[in-house]
Design a protein around this motif. Structure first.
Motif, PDB file in Angstrom:
ATOM      1  N   HIS A   6       0.848  -1.197   0.000  1.00 38.54           N
ATOM      2  CA  HIS A   6       0.000   0.000   0.000  1.00 38.54           C
ATOM      3  C   HIS A   6       0.882   1.245   0.000  1.00 38.54           C
ATOM      4  CE1 HIS A   6      -3.500  -2.439   1.386  1.00 38.54           C
ATOM      5  NE2 HIS A   6      -2.584  -3.080   2.083  1.00 38.54           N
ATOM      6  N   THR A   7       0.446   2.269  -0.725  1.00 40.59           N
ATOM      7  CA  THR A   7       1.106   3.576  -0.668  1.00 40.59           C
ATOM      8  C   THR A   7       0.056   4.608  -0.278  1.00 40.59           C
ATOM      9  OG1 THR A   7       2.637   2.962  -2.428  1.00 40.59           O
ATOM     10  CG2 THR A   7       2.400   5.314  -1.988  1.00 40.59           C
ATOM     11  N   VAL A   8       0.379   5.411   0.723  1.00 44.71           N
ATOM     12  CA  VAL A   8      -0.516   6.508   1.105  1.00 44.71           C
ATOM     13  C   VAL A   8       0.267   7.790   0.889  1.00 44.71           C
ATOM     14  CG1 VAL A   8      -1.823   7.580   2.987  1.00 44.71           C
ATOM     15  CG2 VAL A   8      -1.680   5.073   2.839  1.00 44.71           C
ATOM     16  N   HIS A   9      -0.308   8.712   0.112  1.00 43.02           N
ATOM     17  CA  HIS A   9       0.382   9.975  -0.152  1.00 43.02           C
ATOM     18  C   HIS A   9      -0.142  11.033   0.808  1.00 43.02           C
ATOM     19  CE1 HIS A   9       2.631  12.910  -2.379  1.00 43.02           C
ATOM     20  NE2 HIS A   9       1.542  13.650  -2.541  1.00 43.02           N
ATOM     21  N   VAL A  10       0.753  11.734   1.449  1.00 43.88           N
ATOM     22  CA  VAL A  10       0.334  12.826   2.346  1.00 43.88           C
ATOM     23  C   VAL A  10       0.559  14.125   1.577  1.00 43.88           C
ATOM     24  CG1 VAL A  10       0.571  13.837   4.643  1.00 43.88           C
ATOM     25  CG2 VAL A  10       1.100  11.410   4.308  1.00 43.88           C
ATOM     26  N   ALA A  11      -0.510  14.668   1.034  1.00 42.82           N
ATOM     27  CA  ALA A  11      -0.415  15.784   0.087  1.00 42.82           C
ATOM     28  C   ALA A  11      -0.314  17.121   0.828  1.00 42.82           C
ATOM     29  CB  ALA A  11      -1.638  15.775  -0.840  1.00 42.82           C
ATOM     30  N   LEU A  12       0.896  17.447   1.221  1.00 39.24           N
ATOM     31  CA  LEU A  12       1.108  18.689   1.983  1.00 39.24           C
ATOM     32  C   LEU A  12       1.964  19.664   1.176  1.00 39.24           C
ATOM     33  CD1 LEU A  12       1.787  17.416   5.631  1.00 39.24           C
ATOM     34  CD2 LEU A  12      -0.110  18.868   4.898  1.00 39.24           C
ATOM     35  N   GLY A  13       1.679  19.795  -0.112  1.00 39.45           N
ATOM     36  CA  GLY A  13       2.412  20.751  -0.948  1.00 39.45           C
ATOM     37  C   GLY A  13       3.898  20.444  -0.951  1.00 39.45           C
ATOM     38  N   GLU A  14       4.720  21.447  -0.621  1.00 40.39           N
ATOM     39  CA  GLU A  14       6.173  21.197  -0.669  1.00 40.39           C
ATOM     40  C   GLU A  14       6.641  20.286   0.469  1.00 40.39           C
ATOM     41  OE1 GLU A  14       7.639  25.363   1.441  1.00 40.39           O
ATOM     42  OE2 GLU A  14       7.726  25.141  -0.738  1.00 40.39           O
ATOM     43  N   ARG A  15       5.779  20.023   1.446  1.00 35.73           N
ATOM     44  CA  ARG A  15       6.132  19.082   2.524  1.00 35.73           C
ATOM     45  C   ARG A  15       5.465  17.714   2.301  1.00 35.73           C
ATOM     46  NH1 ARG A  15       4.959  23.596   4.501  1.00 35.73           N
ATOM     47  NH2 ARG A  15       2.920  23.001   5.302  1.00 35.73           N
ATOM     48  N   ALA A  16       5.015  17.438   1.072  1.00 31.92           N
ATOM     49  CA  ALA A  16       4.331  16.174   0.780  1.00 31.92           C
ATOM     50  C   ALA A  16       5.284  14.990   0.905  1.00 31.92           C
ATOM     51  CB  ALA A  16       3.759  16.218  -0.635  1.00 31.92           C
ATOM     52  N   TYR A  17       4.740  13.829   1.243  1.00 27.96           N
ATOM     53  CA  TYR A  17       5.577  12.621   1.317  1.00 27.96           C
ATOM     54  C   TYR A  17       4.713  11.380   1.181  1.00 27.96           C
ATOM     55  CZ  TYR A  17       4.120  12.963   6.268  1.00 27.96           C
ATOM     56  OH  TYR A  17       3.402  13.073   7.418  1.00 27.96           O
ATOM     57  N   ASP A  18       5.391  10.250   0.959  1.00 28.11           N
ATOM     58  CA  ASP A  18       4.697   8.970   0.828  1.00 28.11           C
ATOM     59  C   ASP A  18       4.890   8.127   2.075  1.00 28.11           C
ATOM     60  OD1 ASP A  18       3.694   9.318  -1.753  1.00 28.11           O
ATOM     61  OD2 ASP A  18       5.537   8.560  -2.680  1.00 28.11           O
ATOM     62  N   ILE A  19       3.860   7.347   2.371  1.00 33.20           N
ATOM     63  CA  ILE A  19       3.969   6.293   3.379  1.00 33.20           C
ATOM     64  C   ILE A  19       3.917   4.994   2.597  1.00 33.20           C
ATOM     65  CG2 ILE A  19       2.882   5.212   5.392  1.00 33.20           C
ATOM     66  CD1 ILE A  19       1.272   7.946   5.625  1.00 33.20           C
ATOM     67  N   LEU A  20       4.993   4.213   2.651  1.00 34.82           N
ATOM     68  CA  LEU A  20       5.015   2.924   1.957  1.00 34.82           C
ATOM     69  C   LEU A  20       4.829   1.821   2.992  1.00 34.82           C
ATOM     70  CD1 LEU A  20       8.076   3.469  -0.452  1.00 34.82           C
ATOM     71  CD2 LEU A  20       5.699   4.211  -0.728  1.00 34.82           C
ATOM     72  N   ILE A  21       3.923   0.898   2.702  1.00 35.76           N
ATOM     73  CA  ILE A  21       3.626  -0.194   3.638  1.00 35.76           C
ATOM     74  C   ILE A  21       3.913  -1.507   2.907  1.00 35.76           C
ATOM     75  CG2 ILE A  21       1.770  -1.296   4.994  1.00 35.76           C
ATOM     76  CD1 ILE A  21       0.443   1.644   4.819  1.00 35.76           C
ATOM     77  N   GLY A  22       4.742  -2.349   3.500  1.00 30.92           N
ATOM     78  CA  GLY A  22       5.093  -3.592   2.824  1.00 30.92           C
ATOM     79  C   GLY A  22       5.654  -4.617   3.789  1.00 30.92           C
ATOM     80  N   PRO A  23       5.889  -5.841   3.286  1.00 36.10           N
ATOM     81  CA  PRO A  23       6.275  -6.933   4.179  1.00 36.10           C
ATOM     82  C   PRO A  23       7.751  -6.967   4.565  1.00 36.10           C
ATOM     83  CG  PRO A  23       5.967  -7.766   1.949  1.00 36.10           C
ATOM     84  CD  PRO A  23       5.623  -6.301   1.913  1.00 36.10           C
ATOM     85  N   ARG A  24       8.636  -6.325   3.809  1.00 39.60           N
ATOM     86  CA  ARG A  24      10.073  -6.393   4.166  1.00 39.60           C
ATOM     87  C   ARG A  24      10.820  -5.127   3.748  1.00 39.60           C
ATOM     88  NH1 ARG A  24       8.827  -9.867   0.190  1.00 39.60           N
ATOM     89  NH2 ARG A  24       8.318 -11.427   1.772  1.00 39.60           N
ATOM     90  N   LEU A  25      10.234  -3.986   4.063  1.00 45.29           N
ATOM     91  CA  LEU A  25      10.815  -2.724   3.586  1.00 45.29           C
ATOM     92  C   LEU A  25      12.166  -2.402   4.216  1.00 45.29           C
ATOM     93  CD1 LEU A  25       7.591  -0.547   3.260  1.00 45.29           C
ATOM     94  CD2 LEU A  25       9.033  -1.405   1.420  1.00 45.29           C
TER      95      LEU A  25
END
Ligand code: NAD
Length: 370
Positions: A6-25
């Motif tokens: 799963h990828t969740v994007h946190v859309a905060l303009g220039e402070r935006a980032y991704d949350i990556l969820i996985g089994p062996r990151l």
């Protein structure tokens, strides 16, 4: 290629980032970081439990990608969120000659995330950092949203900064080494998202609880749904001037109980939140706002998850009702002496209530305490 469920994007303009969820990151972190942040050096901040259980995986993966890294290992536990340990981290990052453009990695639970995040916010006037949450609480809550900080003698989280991470890597396999009591404590925050404004999610949790507890596919889905919920709220209200306060459901009572028990092993944060959420529902019922059966349903689900739901379950004697009320008043959710609570009209119908009568809270605590 990293395996990302799963990828969740946190859309905060220039402070935006991704949350990556996985089994062996953690095993894939080196390659992921090298691709996203070329040419950086890394300062890993972790605690002694996580250093033992998970750090070798991360270190091996950074080595394999040829990324230079230094590690700062701190004692585990809430008392690490202190001025003293903040100094240890800041000085450690400077001693490692990390530059402003380098990256701090917070590898651990909420304590490490809050402390390392705050240290990143102030070292060299602000360094980038990556959250690698290893507790359930950190994966669903504290690693997302940019609240960082330490505790003061006056209360929890009273010194800190808003500082968003550049990336969050939530490796679900790290939860396998998390003690069951800590898993349950994190689960209180999972249930909280349903209780705030998503009754369908609370229903889903009731149905899928066994699979979540056993680390089945529902675990990743639950983490992703919680992160998406938190991301929505943070995007709407990054600096907690409004709706973000709803995330504090159960926390006003919970923080008072945590303070009363000295932030000790007697009551973990999530356990305080669990009792606090049941108290918030019961108090709302007393005020004629919510149906009584909802408080019962909330308590039953949290009990099934292995959580305490009453003050009587806290080992040892509690302080006076006056001191609990004083702790509630000291909580930063107080505005000009009036008590602000997150109350509810039922499961998934929480709201912010300003100006709650302290006398009513006192009488309620007297009735509820052992
Ligand atoms: P924690 O960081 O103390 O971790 C709990 C325990 O589990 C520690 O002993 C830790 O060493 C151990 N641990 C963590 N991951 C492990 C793993 N994979 N294997 C083995 N052991 C592991 O506590 P927590 O519950 O993660 O976080 C609580 C903190 O988070 C509190 O300080 C709270 O104030 C903060 N918090 C912050 C936010 C925010 O928005 N910033 C939100 C909620 C909570």
């Amino acid at each position: 290629m990293a395996e990302i469920d799963h990828t969740v994007h946190v859309a905060l303009g220039e402070r935006a980032y991704d949350i990556l969820i996985g089994p062996r990151l953690l095993d894939e972190a080196g390659a992921l970081l090298a691709e996203r942040f070329p040419g950086r050096r890394y300062g890993i901040v972790t605690d002694e439990h996580v250093a033992k259980a998970q750090l070798p995986r991360l270190a091996a993966s950074l080595d394999a990608a040829g990324l230079e890294h230094e590690t700062i290992v701190l004692p585990a536990g809430e008392s690490t969120k202190s001025y003293q340990k903040l100094e240890t981290v800041v000085e450690g990052l400077l001693a490692a000659r990390l530059e402003r453009g380098d990256l701090v990695i917070a590898l651990g639970g909420g304590v490490i995330g809050d402390l390392a995040g705050f240290a990143s916010a102030i070292t060299r006037r602000g360094m980038d950092f990556v959250q690698m949450p290893t507790s359930l609480l950190a994966q669903v809550d504290s690693s997302v949203g940019g609240k960082t900080g330490i505790n003061s003698a006056h209360g929890k989280n009273l010194v800190g900064a808003f500082h968003q991470p550049k990336l969050v890597l939530a490796d679900l396999s790290t939860l396998k080494t998390l003690p069951p009591r800590q898993f349950a404590a994190g689960y209180a925050e999972v249930a909280k998202y349903g209780l705030i404004d998503d009754p369908g999610f609370f229903d889903w949790l009731e149905t899928h609880f066994d699979d979540i507890r056993d680390g089945g596919p529902s675990l990743g889905e639950a983490v992703a749904r919680c992160c998406a919920h938190k991301a929505r709220v943070v995007i709407e209200d990054e600096r907690e001037t409004g709706v973000r306060a709803l995330l504090n459901l159960g926390h006003t009572f919970g923080h008072a109980l945590e303070k009363d028990t000295g932030y000790s092993d007697r009551l973990l944060h999530g356990e305080g939140v669990s009792i606090g959420m049941v108290l918030a529902h019961t108090f709302s019922t007393r005020l004629g706002l919510a149906p009584g059966q909802d408080a019962g349903r909330v308590a039953a689900h949290l009990r099934r998850a292995g959580l305490p739901t009453t003050m009587a379950e806290i080992p040892g004697a509690l302080g006076s009702t006056e001191s609990l009320l004083a702790a509630i008043a000291q909580d930063k959710k107080v505005q000009r002496g009036a008590l602000t609570f997150i109350l509810t009209r039922g499961i998934g119908q929480a709201f912010i209530e300003h100006g709650v009568d302290p006398q009513a809270v006192h009488a309620f605590l007297e009735e509820m305490r052992p």
